[in-house]
Scaffold this motif. Structure first.
Motif, PDB file in Angstrom:
ATOM      1  N   ALA A   1      35.503  40.474  35.758  1.00 34.95           N
ATOM      2  CA  ALA A   1      35.007  40.058  37.155  1.00 34.95           C
ATOM      3  C   ALA A   1      34.300  41.053  37.894  1.00 34.95           C
ATOM      4  CB  ALA A   1      36.006  39.377  38.077  1.00 34.95           C
TER       5      ALA A   1
ATOM      6  N   LEU B   1      41.848  52.421  45.337  1.00 36.25           N
ATOM      7  CA  LEU B   1      43.451  51.590  45.395  1.00 36.25           C
ATOM      8  C   LEU B   1      44.444  52.257  45.346  1.00 36.25           C
ATOM      9  CD1 LEU B   1      44.566  48.983  45.238  1.00 36.25           C
ATOM     10  CD2 LEU B   1      44.589  48.916  42.649  1.00 36.25           C
TER      11      LEU B   1
ATOM     12  N   LEU C   1      29.180  46.679  48.885  1.00 34.00           N
ATOM     13  CA  LEU C   1      29.906  47.028  47.956  1.00 34.00           C
ATOM     14  C   LEU C   1      30.234  46.262  46.797  1.00 34.00           C
ATOM     15  CD1 LEU C   1      33.093  48.155  50.080  1.00 34.00           C
ATOM     16  CD2 LEU C   1      31.582  49.787  49.202  1.00 34.00           C
TER      17      LEU C   1
ATOM     18  N   HIS D   1      32.838  41.702  41.784  1.00 30.82           N
ATOM     19  CA  HIS D   1      32.618  41.317  43.053  1.00 30.82           C
ATOM     20  C   HIS D   1      31.601  41.916  43.964  1.00 30.82           C
ATOM     21  CE1 HIS D   1      37.233  40.005  43.260  1.00 30.82           C
ATOM     22  NE2 HIS D   1      37.038  40.398  42.097  1.00 30.82           N
TER      23      HIS D   1
ATOM     24  N   TYR E   1      30.937  42.816  48.163  1.00 32.79           N
ATOM     25  CA  TYR E   1      31.456  42.557  49.392  1.00 32.79           C
ATOM     26  C   TYR E   1      30.306  43.111  50.509  1.00 32.79           C
ATOM     27  CZ  TYR E   1      36.182  41.538  47.479  1.00 32.79           C
ATOM     28  OH  TYR E   1      37.224  41.321  46.612  1.00 32.79           O
TER      29      TYR E   1
ATOM     30  N   ALA F   1      41.981  39.588  38.378  1.00 36.13           N
ATOM     31  CA  ALA F   1      40.729  40.402  39.013  1.00 36.13           C
ATOM     32  C   ALA F   1      39.521  39.426  39.454  1.00 36.13           C
ATOM     33  CB  ALA F   1      40.289  41.472  38.041  1.00 36.13           C
ATOM     34  N   ASN F   2      39.713  38.288  38.984  1.00 32.24           N
ATOM     35  CA  ASN F   2      38.458  37.199  39.561  1.00 32.24           C
ATOM     36  C   ASN F   2      38.771  36.545  40.854  1.00 32.24           C
ATOM     37  OD1 ASN F   2      40.330  35.609  38.573  1.00 32.24           O
ATOM     38  ND2 ASN F   2      39.114  34.227  37.238  1.00 32.24           N
ATOM     39  N   THR F   3      39.685  36.901  41.429  1.00 27.19           N
ATOM     40  CA  THR F   3      40.209  36.407  42.724  1.00 27.19           C
ATOM     41  C   THR F   3      39.726  37.287  43.753  1.00 27.19           C
ATOM     42  OG1 THR F   3      42.056  35.483  41.679  1.00 27.19           O
ATOM     43  CG2 THR F   3      42.253  35.441  44.036  1.00 27.19           C
ATOM     44  N   GLU F   4      39.273  36.603  44.972  1.00 21.28           N
ATOM     45  CA  GLU F   4      38.659  37.276  46.088  1.00 21.28           C
ATOM     46  C   GLU F   4      39.640  37.980  46.844  1.00 21.28           C
ATOM     47  OE1 GLU F   4      36.539  34.698  48.617  1.00 21.28           O
ATOM     48  OE2 GLU F   4      36.558  35.937  50.264  1.00 21.28           O
ATOM     49  N   ALA F   5      39.446  39.199  47.323  1.00 21.77           N
ATOM     50  CA  ALA F   5      40.379  40.010  48.137  1.00 21.77           C
ATOM     51  C   ALA F   5      40.141  39.964  49.577  1.00 21.77           C
ATOM     52  CB  ALA F   5      40.470  41.427  47.689  1.00 21.77           C
TER      53      ALA F   5
ATOM     54  N   THR G   1      32.077  35.943  37.080  1.00 28.58           N
ATOM     55  CA  THR G   1      32.622  36.186  35.958  1.00 28.58           C
ATOM     56  C   THR G   1      31.715  35.997  34.695  1.00 28.58           C
ATOM     57  OG1 THR G   1      33.405  33.918  35.725  1.00 28.58           O
ATOM     58  CG2 THR G   1      34.919  35.725  37.107  1.00 28.58           C
TER      59      THR G   1
ATOM     60  N   GLY H   1      36.200  44.337  38.161  1.00 29.03           N
ATOM     61  CA  GLY H   1      37.580  43.974  37.846  1.00 29.03           C
ATOM     62  C   GLY H   1      37.867  43.935  36.108  1.00 29.03           C
TER      63      GLY H   1
ATOM     64  N   LEU I   1      40.777  46.214  41.142  1.00 26.53           N
ATOM     65  CA  LEU I   1      39.306  46.251  41.406  1.00 26.53           C
ATOM     66  C   LEU I   1      39.063  47.907  41.534  1.00 26.53           C
ATOM     67  CD1 LEU I   1      38.707  43.462  43.981  1.00 26.53           C
ATOM     68  CD2 LEU I   1      38.290  43.520  41.299  1.00 26.53           C
TER      69      LEU I   1
ATOM     70  N   VAL J   1      32.062  36.278  43.706  1.00 24.55           N
ATOM     71  CA  VAL J   1      32.923  36.953  42.822  1.00 24.55           C
ATOM     72  C   VAL J   1      32.250  36.185  41.432  1.00 24.55           C
ATOM     73  CG1 VAL J   1      35.069  36.917  41.658  1.00 24.55           C
ATOM     74  CG2 VAL J   1      34.986  37.081  44.034  1.00 24.55           C
TER      75      VAL J   1
ATOM     76  N   TYR K   1      44.491  50.208  50.015  1.00 25.57           N
ATOM     77  CA  TYR K   1      43.241  50.962  49.792  1.00 25.57           C
ATOM     78  C   TYR K   1      43.328  52.198  50.713  1.00 25.57           C
ATOM     79  CZ  TYR K   1      41.431  47.202  46.502  1.00 25.57           C
ATOM     80  OH  TYR K   1      41.449  46.390  45.731  1.00 25.57           O
TER      81      TYR K   1
ATOM     82  N   PHE L   1      47.356  44.554  48.226  1.00 20.90           N
ATOM     83  CA  PHE L   1      46.688  45.780  47.995  1.00 20.90           C
ATOM     84  C   PHE L   1      46.418  46.748  49.291  1.00 20.90           C
ATOM     85  CE2 PHE L   1      45.140  43.631  43.994  1.00 20.90           C
ATOM     86  CZ  PHE L   1      45.027  42.644  44.340  1.00 20.90           C
TER      87      PHE L   1
ATOM     88  N   ALA M   1      34.272  39.305  51.372  1.00 21.35           N
ATOM     89  CA  ALA M   1      33.595  38.846  49.873  1.00 21.35           C
ATOM     90  C   ALA M   1      32.244  37.941  50.286  1.00 21.35           C
ATOM     91  CB  ALA M   1      34.675  38.286  49.239  1.00 21.35           C
TER      92      ALA M   1
END
Lengths: 115, 114
Positions: free
Chosen positions: B32, A45, B89, B34, B36, A100-104, B51, B93, B102, B49, A35, A33, B46
């Motif tokens: 989701a 984004l 932050l 998140h 941060y 979208a449920n995955t940590e960035a 859900t 998602g 996101l 997360v 940003y 990604f 992070a």
């Protein structure tokens, strides 16, 4: 792993010049990604890739911006020609899945100043 | 355009105080949420997360709750320390059909005074 690596950390350029920002994602991550952080718009984004393919570039502000991901370990964001309003901090992030449920995981950012 | 709002925008507390702030997001197409933590001159990291509606997560003195039906999440910090000073932050998602992007809020800037 060293994390997401961005270069350069700081870039000062003159209006009209081409600027190239670089990113190396975490090994094994298949989503990347880009940003942009500004005072006015927060963290927005620009574009994201999955398995090196651009999936959503709707955040790219205009044709002056382009991004590529020629392989799984490298991506570039190019601005040509650059303008003062492009001044911002540009972050690259990667994750191991596109969902979208995955940590960035974020890189340290490139602070771009266009004068 | 998705609306992810955080409040307050900034917060100053004394060391030892407990504090909390809010993230509100669209209640439809939720996938989701998140959180941060972003320290000055560093990159966002992070915290959680989340859900599931009703989910609660905890990491040390920091915890978060999630209400997907009404579209909000709270972040709590118990016994704030100066090292907790950062911008927090949240990011929403959406479901796969809306892409995996996101959408970030503008953050709550927390300052903990010793």
């Amino acid at each position: 792993d060293a994390g997401v690596i961005q270069s350069p950390r700081h870039e000062v350029t003159e209006m009209g010049q081409e600027v190239t920002l670089r990113c190396k994602p975490i090994s094994g991550h298949n989503s990347l990604f880009w940003y942009r952080q500004t005072m006015m718009r927060g963290l927005e984004l620009l574009i994201y890739f999955n398995n090196n393919v651009p999936i959503d570039d709707s955040g790219m502000p205009e044709d002056r911006f382009s991004a590529k991901m020629p392989n799984a370990s490298f991506s570039t964001l190019k601005i040509q020609p650059s303008e003062p309003r492009d001044s911002a901090v540009y972050f690259c992030a990667s994750s191991y899945r596109r969902q979208a449920n995955t940590e960035a995981f974020f890189g340290q950012g490139t602070r771009l100043t266009v004068v | 355009i998705l609306n992810v709002e955080q409040s307050p925008q900034s917060l100053h507390v004394q060391e030892g105080d407990s504090t909390n702030f809010t993230c509100s997001f669209p209640s439809s197409n939720f996938y989701a949420l998140h959180w941060y933590r972003w320290e000055t001159a560093k990159s966002p990291e992070a915290l959680f997360v989340m859900t599931l509606n009703g989910d609660e997560k905890k990491k040390g003195r920091i915890s978060a709750t999630l209400n997907t039906k009404e579209g909000y999440s709270y972040l709590y910090i118990k016994g704030s320390q100066p090292e907790d000073s950062a911008t927090y932050l949240c990011a929403f998602g959406g479901e796969e059909t809306s892409g995996s992007r996101l959408t970030f809020g503008e953050g709550t800037q927390l300052t903990v005074n010793p």
